[in-house]
Design a protein around this motif. Sequence first.
Motif, PDB file in Angstrom:
ATOM      1  N   UNK A   1       0.832  -1.207   0.000  1.00  0.00           N
ATOM      2  CA  UNK A   1       0.000   0.000   0.000  1.00  0.00           C
ATOM      3  C   UNK A   1       0.864   1.253   0.000  1.00  0.00           C
ATOM      4  N   UNK A   2       0.717   2.064  -1.060  1.00  0.00           N
ATOM      5  CA  UNK A   2       1.537   3.277  -1.184  1.00  0.00           C
ATOM      6  C   UNK A   2       0.703   4.549  -1.129  1.00  0.00           C
ATOM      7  N   UNK A   3      -0.570   4.444  -1.553  1.00  0.00           N
ATOM      8  CA  UNK A   3      -1.411   5.641  -1.657  1.00  0.00           C
ATOM      9  C   UNK A   3      -2.715   5.451  -0.872  1.00  0.00           C
ATOM     10  N   UNK A   4      -3.266   6.573  -0.440  1.00  0.00           N
ATOM     11  CA  UNK A   4      -4.492   6.565   0.360  1.00  0.00           C
ATOM     12  C   UNK A   4      -5.689   6.304  -0.557  1.00  0.00           C
ATOM     13  N   UNK A   5      -6.492   5.279  -0.216  1.00  0.00           N
ATOM     14  CA  UNK A   5      -7.645   4.955  -1.060  1.00  0.00           C
ATOM     15  C   UNK A   5      -8.774   5.976  -0.886  1.00  0.00           C
ATOM     16  N   UNK A   6      -8.681   6.828   0.145  1.00  0.00           N
ATOM     17  CA  UNK A   6      -9.717   7.854   0.363  1.00  0.00           C
ATOM     18  C   UNK A   6      -9.425   9.150  -0.386  1.00  0.00           C
ATOM     19  N   UNK A   7      -8.114   9.550  -0.434  1.00  0.00           N
ATOM     20  CA  UNK A   7      -7.808  10.864  -1.042  1.00  0.00           C
ATOM     21  C   UNK A   7      -6.710  10.817  -2.102  1.00  0.00           C
ATOM     22  N   UNK A   8      -6.012   9.690  -2.245  1.00  0.00           N
ATOM     23  CA  UNK A   8      -5.007   9.547  -3.300  1.00  0.00           C
ATOM     24  C   UNK A   8      -3.619  10.051  -2.945  1.00  0.00           C
ATOM     25  N   UNK A  23       0.816   1.400  11.195  1.00  0.00           N
ATOM     26  CA  UNK A  23      -0.272   1.257  10.214  1.00  0.00           C
ATOM     27  C   UNK A  23       0.043   2.145   9.027  1.00  0.00           C
ATOM     28  N   UNK A  34      -6.145  -0.218   7.727  1.00  0.00           N
ATOM     29  CA  UNK A  34      -5.807  -1.467   8.405  1.00  0.00           C
ATOM     30  C   UNK A  34      -5.767  -2.618   7.402  1.00  0.00           C
TER      31      UNK A  34
END
Lengths: 178, 178
Positions: A1-8, A23, A34
């Motif tokens: 996981x490298x980027x936020x799935x909510x804001x990119x 986390x 999580x």
Amino acid sequence: MKYCSACGAEVGLRVPAGDQRPRHVCTACGSIHYLNPKLVAGALPIWEDKVLLCRRAIEPRSGFWTLPAGFMEIGESTGEAAIRETLEEACARIELGEMYTLVNLPQISQVHIIYRARLLDLDFAPGEESLETRLFAEHEIPWEKIAFRSIYLSLRHYFKDRANGHFLFREETLGALS
Amino acid sequence: MKYCSACGAEVGLRVPAGDQRPRHVCTACGSIHYLNPKLVAGALPIWEDKVLLCRRAIEPRSGFWTLPAGFMEIGESTGEAAIRETLEEACARIELGEMYTLVNLPQISQVHIIYRARLLDLDFAPGEESLETRLFAEHEIPWEKIAFRSIYLSLRHYFKDRANGHFLFREETLGALS
């Protein structure tokens, strides 16, 4: 996981307040992402003295035999997942029996749950993820060609319990292969 | 989920080849992001004829009583999760017994697993997520103040099974609250 799935934006590893472990936390919006183990549910479908197996058409373990099973979907129960996977992988209708085995596989963060089940008719056939579907009596089971250890264990327990005349729920945890 | 956790581009909902349902698929790199139910594991810690409960310091259900339990972490088994959560929420050391209840909560895409357990000493105390920890005899249980239905059910089963002299693994699926 490298980027936020909510804001990119990019995420970084840090321990949130009140937490004990690192986390994936968004550097922009602060969302905490999580990661959790996944549940796999399946069935051990029985017709007379035989069990229905599927030969896998996909990786991992393409070409090997397994019980119909797969990842649980959002919004379903473990039992519903077992019935759906049996329909998808073997085009087979079952009546679900009791939850039979729960196998922890911490190395791959999965928990596998297998139900005993009664095959309702003989109109089964390979689904998209299967090459072949077939009923096997105990002496016909291709033990060397079973795809997963959780399935191997569940089948071993089944035939032993059947010989003993009663079935017992079992939890197991599988370690790394030596 | 709006953005791809692998590359940061936008995701869209579409049905991948060979799949039957819409998934979050990245419009740039093609990564498929699956959502799956989460496992919660916990313990029913017993000391003599009493059970250890924690009063929650956090939402949901802050102020209500529960068994020590929480989301499974990557790399652990359900049993390890139950032991860890008991240590975190009640600072309590337990010897794990058998898996006792598995409760499906499809409305919130969770599966709750509770183990019977033996409390090893009386040095328990509220962890960061608890206001209070206390041993309760059956007649003292605050039934109206139990935080979650899965915990309520597990406690009800426990006292009934104890009265009957033997414990039985149970699977349940809880529907929507009417």
